[in-house]
Write a protein that holds these residues in place. Structure first.
Motif, PDB file in Angstrom:
ATOM      1  N   VAL A  68      -7.354   2.590  16.844  1.00  0.00           N
ATOM      2  CA  VAL A  68      -6.967   3.674  15.939  1.00  0.00           C
ATOM      3  C   VAL A  68      -6.400   3.058  14.670  1.00  0.00           C
ATOM      4  CG1 VAL A  68      -5.319   5.566  15.557  1.00  0.00           C
ATOM      5  CG2 VAL A  68      -6.490   5.333  17.771  1.00  0.00           C
ATOM      6  N   LEU A  69      -6.844   3.548  13.527  1.00  0.00           N
ATOM      7  CA  LEU A  69      -6.274   3.111  12.245  1.00  0.00           C
ATOM      8  C   LEU A  69      -5.631   4.322  11.597  1.00  0.00           C
ATOM      9  CD1 LEU A  69      -7.886   0.801   9.554  1.00  0.00           C
ATOM     10  CD2 LEU A  69      -6.683   2.900   8.896  1.00  0.00           C
ATOM     11  N   ALA A  70      -4.310   4.224  11.370  1.00  0.00           N
ATOM     12  CA  ALA A  70      -3.592   5.349  10.747  1.00  0.00           C
ATOM     13  C   ALA A  70      -2.287   4.847  10.139  1.00  0.00           C
ATOM     14  CB  ALA A  70      -3.283   6.430  11.778  1.00  0.00           C
ATOM     15  N   GLY A  71      -1.918   5.488   9.030  1.00  0.00           N
ATOM     16  CA  GLY A  71      -0.674   5.115   8.360  1.00  0.00           C
ATOM     17  C   GLY A  71      -0.523   5.894   7.069  1.00  0.00           C
ATOM     18  N   PRO A  72       0.523   5.569   6.289  1.00  0.00           N
ATOM     19  CA  PRO A  72       0.755   6.249   5.004  1.00  0.00           C
ATOM     20  C   PRO A  72      -0.265   5.772   3.975  1.00  0.00           C
ATOM     21  CG  PRO A  72       2.442   4.574   5.374  1.00  0.00           C
ATOM     22  CD  PRO A  72       1.564   4.569   6.582  1.00  0.00           C
ATOM     23  N   ASN A  73      -1.432   6.421   3.958  1.00  0.00           N
ATOM     24  CA  ASN A  73      -2.580   5.873   3.233  1.00  0.00           C
ATOM     25  C   ASN A  73      -3.251   6.918   2.345  1.00  0.00           C
ATOM     26  OD1 ASN A  73      -3.577   3.913   6.149  1.00  0.00           O
ATOM     27  ND2 ASN A  73      -2.036   3.498   4.610  1.00  0.00           N
ATOM     28  N   LEU A  74      -2.569   7.324   1.304  1.00  0.00           N
ATOM     29  CA  LEU A  74      -3.185   8.234   0.318  1.00  0.00           C
ATOM     30  C   LEU A  74      -4.309   7.458  -0.378  1.00  0.00           C
ATOM     31  CD1 LEU A  74       0.200   9.572  -1.015  1.00  0.00           C
ATOM     32  CD2 LEU A  74      -1.486  10.990   0.184  1.00  0.00           C
ATOM     33  N   SER A  75      -5.542   7.901  -0.189  1.00  0.00           N
ATOM     34  CA  SER A  75      -6.686   7.071  -0.585  1.00  0.00           C
ATOM     35  C   SER A  75      -6.704   6.761  -2.082  1.00  0.00           C
ATOM     36  CB  SER A  75      -7.992   7.752  -0.183  1.00  0.00           C
ATOM     37  OG  SER A  75      -8.048   9.050  -0.730  1.00  0.00           O
ATOM     38  N   LYS A  76      -6.312   7.698  -2.911  1.00  0.00           N
ATOM     39  CA  LYS A  76      -6.387   7.463  -4.360  1.00  0.00           C
ATOM     40  C   LYS A  76      -5.501   6.287  -4.777  1.00  0.00           C
ATOM     41  CE  LYS A  76      -8.215  11.504  -6.630  1.00  0.00           C
ATOM     42  NZ  LYS A  76      -9.513  11.094  -6.043  1.00  0.00           N
ATOM     43  N   GLU A  77      -4.329   6.167  -4.176  1.00  0.00           N
ATOM     44  CA  GLU A  77      -3.456   5.035  -4.519  1.00  0.00           C
ATOM     45  C   GLU A  77      -4.091   3.722  -4.066  1.00  0.00           C
ATOM     46  OE1 GLU A  77       0.952   7.215  -4.362  1.00  0.00           O
ATOM     47  OE2 GLU A  77       0.535   5.435  -3.154  1.00  0.00           O
ATOM     48  N   ILE A  78      -4.720   3.731  -2.903  1.00  0.00           N
ATOM     49  CA  ILE A  78      -5.354   2.515  -2.380  1.00  0.00           C
ATOM     50  C   ILE A  78      -6.552   2.140  -3.257  1.00  0.00           C
ATOM     51  CG2 ILE A  78      -6.611   1.557  -0.403  1.00  0.00           C
ATOM     52  CD1 ILE A  78      -4.744   3.300   1.379  1.00  0.00           C
ATOM     53  N   GLN A  79      -7.283   3.157  -3.703  1.00  0.00           N
ATOM     54  CA  GLN A  79      -8.424   2.887  -4.598  1.00  0.00           C
ATOM     55  C   GLN A  79      -7.968   2.231  -5.904  1.00  0.00           C
ATOM     56  OE1 GLN A  79     -10.066   6.801  -5.017  1.00  0.00           O
ATOM     57  NE2 GLN A  79     -10.827   6.880  -2.899  1.00  0.00           N
ATOM     58  N   GLN A  80      -6.730   2.554  -6.317  1.00  0.00           N
ATOM     59  CA  GLN A  80      -6.175   1.974  -7.556  1.00  0.00           C
ATOM     60  C   GLN A  80      -5.598   0.579  -7.323  1.00  0.00           C
ATOM     61  OE1 GLN A  80      -3.240   4.864  -8.787  1.00  0.00           O
ATOM     62  NE2 GLN A  80      -4.735   6.523  -8.823  1.00  0.00           N
ATOM     63  N   GLY A  81      -5.645   0.115  -6.061  1.00  0.00           N
ATOM     64  CA  GLY A  81      -5.118  -1.218  -5.765  1.00  0.00           C
ATOM     65  C   GLY A  81      -3.615  -1.242  -5.591  1.00  0.00           C
ATOM     66  N   LEU A  82      -3.005  -0.058  -5.447  1.00  0.00           N
ATOM     67  CA  LEU A  82      -1.550  -0.028  -5.233  1.00  0.00           C
ATOM     68  C   LEU A  82      -1.241  -0.477  -3.802  1.00  0.00           C
ATOM     69  CD1 LEU A  82      -0.690   3.351  -7.017  1.00  0.00           C
ATOM     70  CD2 LEU A  82      -0.350   1.011  -7.871  1.00  0.00           C
ATOM     71  N   PRO A  83      -0.069  -1.080  -3.571  1.00  0.00           N
ATOM     72  CA  PRO A  83       0.238  -1.598  -2.227  1.00  0.00           C
ATOM     73  C   PRO A  83       0.393  -0.476  -1.203  1.00  0.00           C
ATOM     74  CG  PRO A  83       2.105  -1.919  -3.725  1.00  0.00           C
ATOM     75  CD  PRO A  83       0.989  -1.414  -4.551  1.00  0.00           C
ATOM     76  N   ALA A  84      -0.007  -0.771   0.019  1.00  0.00           N
ATOM     77  CA  ALA A  84       0.112   0.189   1.118  1.00  0.00           C
ATOM     78  C   ALA A  84       0.180  -0.590   2.428  1.00  0.00           C
ATOM     79  CB  ALA A  84      -1.085   1.142   1.136  1.00  0.00           C
ATOM     80  N   ALA A  85       0.577   0.130   3.475  1.00  0.00           N
ATOM     81  CA  ALA A  85       0.610  -0.475   4.805  1.00  0.00           C
ATOM     82  C   ALA A  85      -0.037   0.495   5.784  1.00  0.00           C
ATOM     83  CB  ALA A  85       2.050  -0.761   5.235  1.00  0.00           C
ATOM     84  N   THR A  86      -0.549  -0.033   6.871  1.00  0.00           N
ATOM     85  CA  THR A  86      -1.160   0.833   7.875  1.00  0.00           C
ATOM     86  C   THR A  86      -0.960   0.228   9.255  1.00  0.00           C
ATOM     87  OG1 THR A  86      -3.086   2.289   8.185  1.00  0.00           O
ATOM     88  CG2 THR A  86      -3.517  -0.077   8.056  1.00  0.00           C
ATOM     89  N   VAL A  87      -1.401   0.951  10.259  1.00  0.00           N
ATOM     90  CA  VAL A  87      -1.252   0.497  11.640  1.00  0.00           C
ATOM     91  C   VAL A  87      -2.613   0.538  12.318  1.00  0.00           C
ATOM     92  CG1 VAL A  87      -0.110   0.913  13.861  1.00  0.00           C
ATOM     93  CG2 VAL A  87       1.082   1.466  11.732  1.00  0.00           C
ATOM     94  N   VAL A  88      -2.905  -0.516  13.070  1.00  0.00           N
ATOM     95  CA  VAL A  88      -4.100  -0.508  13.920  1.00  0.00           C
ATOM     96  C   VAL A  88      -3.601  -0.628  15.353  1.00  0.00           C
ATOM     97  CG1 VAL A  88      -5.761  -1.346  12.225  1.00  0.00           C
ATOM     98  CG2 VAL A  88      -4.436  -3.002  13.518  1.00  0.00           C
ATOM     99  N   ALA A  89      -3.978   0.350  16.165  1.00  0.00           N
ATOM    100  CA  ALA A  89      -3.409   0.452  17.507  1.00  0.00           C
ATOM    101  C   ALA A  89      -4.507   0.513  18.550  1.00  0.00           C
ATOM    102  CB  ALA A  89      -2.540   1.708  17.602  1.00  0.00           C
ATOM    103  N   SER A  90      -4.302  -0.221  19.628  1.00  0.00           N
ATOM    104  CA  SER A  90      -5.297  -0.231  20.702  1.00  0.00           C
ATOM    105  C   SER A  90      -4.657  -0.709  21.998  1.00  0.00           C
ATOM    106  CB  SER A  90      -6.457  -1.166  20.339  1.00  0.00           C
ATOM    107  OG  SER A  90      -7.409  -1.216  21.419  1.00  0.00           O
ATOM    108  N   ASN A  91      -5.262  -0.329  23.106  1.00  0.00           N
ATOM    109  CA  ASN A  91      -4.855  -0.908  24.399  1.00  0.00           C
ATOM    110  C   ASN A  91      -5.399  -2.325  24.533  1.00  0.00           C
ATOM    111  OD1 ASN A  91      -3.642   1.554  25.226  1.00  0.00           O
ATOM    112  ND2 ASN A  91      -5.674   2.388  25.686  1.00  0.00           N
ATOM    113  N   ASP A  92      -6.326  -2.682  23.652  1.00  0.00           N
ATOM    114  CA  ASP A  92      -6.909  -4.032  23.666  1.00  0.00           C
ATOM    115  C   ASP A  92      -6.305  -4.823  22.508  1.00  0.00           C
ATOM    116  OD1 ASP A  92     -10.132  -5.387  24.301  1.00  0.00           O
ATOM    117  OD2 ASP A  92      -8.655  -6.223  22.899  1.00  0.00           O
ATOM    118  N   GLU A  93      -5.363  -5.691  22.833  1.00  0.00           N
ATOM    119  CA  GLU A  93      -4.604  -6.426  21.814  1.00  0.00           C
ATOM    120  C   GLU A  93      -5.514  -7.295  20.944  1.00  0.00           C
ATOM    121  OE1 GLU A  93      -1.187  -8.286  23.579  1.00  0.00           O
ATOM    122  OE2 GLU A  93      -0.807  -9.504  21.758  1.00  0.00           O
TER     123      GLU A  93
END
Ligand SMILES: NC(=O)C1=CN([C@@H]2O[C@H](COP(=O)(O)OP(=O)(O)OC[C@H]3O[C@@H](n4cnc5c(N)ncnc54)[C@H](O)[C@@H]3O)[C@@H](O)[C@H]2O)C=CC1
Ligand SMILES: O=C(CO)COP(=O)(O)O
Length: 314
Positions: free
Chosen positions: A116-141
């Motif tokens: 699963v990939l989810a986090g505070p990720n407003l796409s327009k800011e990411i498209q502008q190259g502004l910094p962001a963070a996200t989480v990738v979560a799985s039962n498979d490390e």
């Protein structure tokens, strides 16, 4: 001393991205910049789903929730290469089963790593190259770590998490609160009201999420509180825009066609209320959002209903 950050190097991967919409293309941009190959599939595209699925080391779905079951059935019919990892970036609940997107993907591919990939990720800011963070979560490390390496860059900080359900529900349920948040700002109720709404909204998200089997602490992280703050405080959020415009007296029929992409919170609210009733979970904010989306109450009625509830310990 060279302070250039070094990221977990991985050999170049081929990502098949299903759903060449706003988020799919934004994610594709990120991994292309990291030196990986991206192939998009969409219904209107010129590449077949079979071509995309066959070539992908990582198959990422950024399909809006309404389309996940259909796309999944097509992928299931084609089958996947033995080592293909599935990543899902959809934030929604399936209208037929009330399942999350990752639950649908895992049900179809039970032996396969699903991330699963989810986090505070407003796409327009990411498209502008502004910094962001996200989480990738799985039962498979191992799968989570590979996806972390593929997406990590100096502008996009990726954390792993062992609670995929909690990460996914945080990103999904915040969209309901974002609609409420847009109403709050649209009615110009002020910062105190907004702070109260987000605080009680997080409590409601945690109540629902833990009832469904997620870990409480996950909701205090990036995919929970982080995404709630980003989405509820930005007019870039489509869900926030829905609430804001409802407060201005527009109808959903007037609002939705003008949105860029999908406001998942409309469907999520509907499915959430259906499931909360069955499970008898108290969801007062979500309930008022639902009544508002159904056109049964005005934005002002919704606020009054929340403020006039019987007084109780926090
Ligand atoms: N846009 C954003 O800022 C972010 C969006 N997300 C999530 O990503 C998902 C997609 O959102 P957006 O890209 O903004 O929406 P969008 O509407 O731009 O893209 C959705 C994509 O799904 C495809 N799709 C829908 N039904 C389909 C079907 N039956 N068969 C094949 N393809 C189908 C559409 O063609 C489109 O390419 C949502 O769950 C959203 O919550 C997550 C983080 C950020
Ligand atoms: O999920 C998102 C930010 O993390 C995007 O929010 P909206 O879908 O409300 O635009």
């Amino acid at each position: 001393m060279d302070n250039t950050p070094t990221f977990p190097a991985t050999k170049p991967q081929t990502l098949g991205i299903l759903g060449a919409g706003v988020w799919g293309r934004t994610l594709g941009q990120l991994v292309t910049q990291n030196g990986h190959r991206v192939e998009y599939w969409s219904r209107s595209g010129d590449r077949s789903l079979e071509e995309i699925v066959t070539e992908a080391n990582i198959l990422l779905s950024a399909v809006s929730m309404k389309g996940v079951a259909s796309v999944l059935s097509q992928v299931t019919a084609l089958g996947l290469a033995p080592d293909t990892i599935i990543v899902t970036a959809t934030k929604g609940l399936d209208p037929q089963t009330t399942a999350t997107a990752a639950q649908l993907w895992q049900q179809a591919f039970p032996a396969r790593p699903v991330v699963v990939l989810a986090g505070p990720n407003l796409s327009k800011e990411i498209q502008q190259g502004l910094p962001a963070a996200t989480v990738v979560a799985s039962n498979d490390e191992g799968a989570a770590s590979l996806v972390q390496a593929v997406f990590s860059s100096s502008n996009f900080r990726v954390y792993t998490n062992p609670d995929p359900l909690g990460v996914e529900l945080g990103g999904t349920l915040k969209n309901v609160m974002a609609i409420a948040s847009g109403v709050c700002d649209g009615l110009q109720l002020g910062t105190n009201a907004k702070a109260a709404l987000l605080t009680r909204g997080l409590t409601e998200i945690i109540r629902i999420g833990t009832h469904w089997g997620a870990q409480m602490e996950t909701f205090y992280g990036l995919s929970g509180l982080g995404d709630l703050l980003a989405t509820c405080n930005s007019p870039l959020s489509r869900n926030y825009q829905v609430g804001y415009q409802l407060a201005q007296g527009k109808t959903l029929a007037e609002i939705l066609p003008d949105l860029e992409g999908t406001a998942e919170g409309v469907n999520t609210t509907q499915v959430l209320i259906q499931r909360a009733k069955t499970l008898q979970i108290s969801v007062p904010i979500s309930y008022q959002v639902h009544q508002l989306l159904e056109g049964k109450i005005t934005p002002k009625d919704a606020v009054e209903a929340l403020m006039l509830r019987d007084i109780k310990p926090e």
